[in-house]
Design an enzyme around this catalytic site. Structure first.
Site, PDB file in Angstrom:
ATOM      1  N   HIS A 101       0.839  -1.203   0.000  1.00 33.01           N
ATOM      2  CA  HIS A 101       0.000   0.000   0.000  1.00 33.01           C
ATOM      3  C   HIS A 101       0.871   1.249   0.000  1.00 33.01           C
ATOM      4  O   HIS A 101       2.022   1.237   0.444  1.00 33.01           O
ATOM      5  CB  HIS A 101      -0.943   0.011   1.207  1.00 33.01           C
ATOM      6  CG  HIS A 101      -0.227   0.133   2.517  1.00 33.01           C
ATOM      7  ND1 HIS A 101       0.277   1.326   2.995  1.00 33.01           N
ATOM      8  CD2 HIS A 101       0.081  -0.800   3.443  1.00 33.01           C
ATOM      9  CE1 HIS A 101       0.860   1.128   4.153  1.00 33.01           C
ATOM     10  NE2 HIS A 101       0.769  -0.160   4.454  1.00 33.01           N
ATOM     11  N   GLU A 147      -2.030  -7.667   8.228  1.00 33.95           N
ATOM     12  CA  GLU A 147      -1.030  -8.159   9.201  1.00 33.95           C
ATOM     13  C   GLU A 147      -0.624  -9.605   8.962  1.00 33.95           C
ATOM     14  O   GLU A 147      -0.219 -10.310   9.883  1.00 33.95           O
ATOM     15  CB  GLU A 147      -1.513  -7.962  10.639  1.00 33.95           C
ATOM     16  CG  GLU A 147      -1.669  -6.504  11.019  1.00 33.95           C
ATOM     17  CD  GLU A 147      -1.975  -6.285  12.487  1.00 33.95           C
ATOM     18  OE1 GLU A 147      -2.505  -7.202  13.160  1.00 33.95           O
ATOM     19  OE2 GLU A 147      -1.676  -5.179  12.967  1.00 33.95           O
TER      20      GLU A 147
END
Length: 171
Positions: free
Chosen positions: A14, A87
């Site tokens: 990202h 995560e």
């Protein structure tokens, strides 16, 4: 589509996120991140890869990155927002990719570090000792790695891919 034809996977971190007082999952892109995401989209289009599938983390910053980048592509692939990418470790990312249907020849994964960088290194068969070569250097926000492998998505495992390209907006 034959599993003998090379498949390509792009691992896309990202873009630069902001740090407001919100939970980590809800962090939006910073202004620089919005600009870099659009530039990354143009660079993804330049690869000429016809993406069949995009797997995107559900975090705000990854969804915003993808929303800006995909506008630059000539063809909008099917997009799946996947909670398990947030995560995720490299092993968890491989497990998600192993579920990809074999009719998807080329896929894009929009995720987070350290998982995305670790996955690029592991798929390309690199170890920490190889840190001077390839992706093992710092994988900045909005950077992406293009890898190729042959076989079914279920066969994707450490060392099964070849690093074809790496793009970093900071270089």
């Amino acid at each position: 589509m034959s599993v003998a034809e090379p498949r390509r996977i792009v691992l896309f971190r990202h873009a630069k996120a902001d740090w407001p007082e919100v939970p980590d999952h809800e962090r939006p892109l910073a202004e620089r991140g919005r600009k870099d995401a659009a530039v990354a989209g143009r660079k993804l289009a330049d690869t000429g890869i016809p993406f069949d599938l995009a797997l995107c983390s559900t975090a705000t910053r990854t969804r915003e990155t993808w929303k800006l980048a995909v506008q630059e592509l000539p063809h909008r692939p099917k997009t799946v927002y996947e909670e398990r990418l947030y995560e995720a470790s490299p092993g968890e990312l491989i497990a998600v990719l192993n579920e990809t249907p074999d009719d998807a020849q080329n896929a894009l994964l929009i995720g987070h570090n350290p998982g995305v960088q670790g996955l690029a290194d592991i798929l390309a068969g690199r170890s920490e000792a190889d840190a001077q070569d390839g992706v093992s250097r710092e994988f900045h926000p909005a950077a992406f790695a293009v890898l190729s492998f042959t076989g079914s998505w279920k066969s994707l495992e450490p060392g099964a891919a070849t690093l074809l390209d790496y793009w970093d907006p900071s270089e």
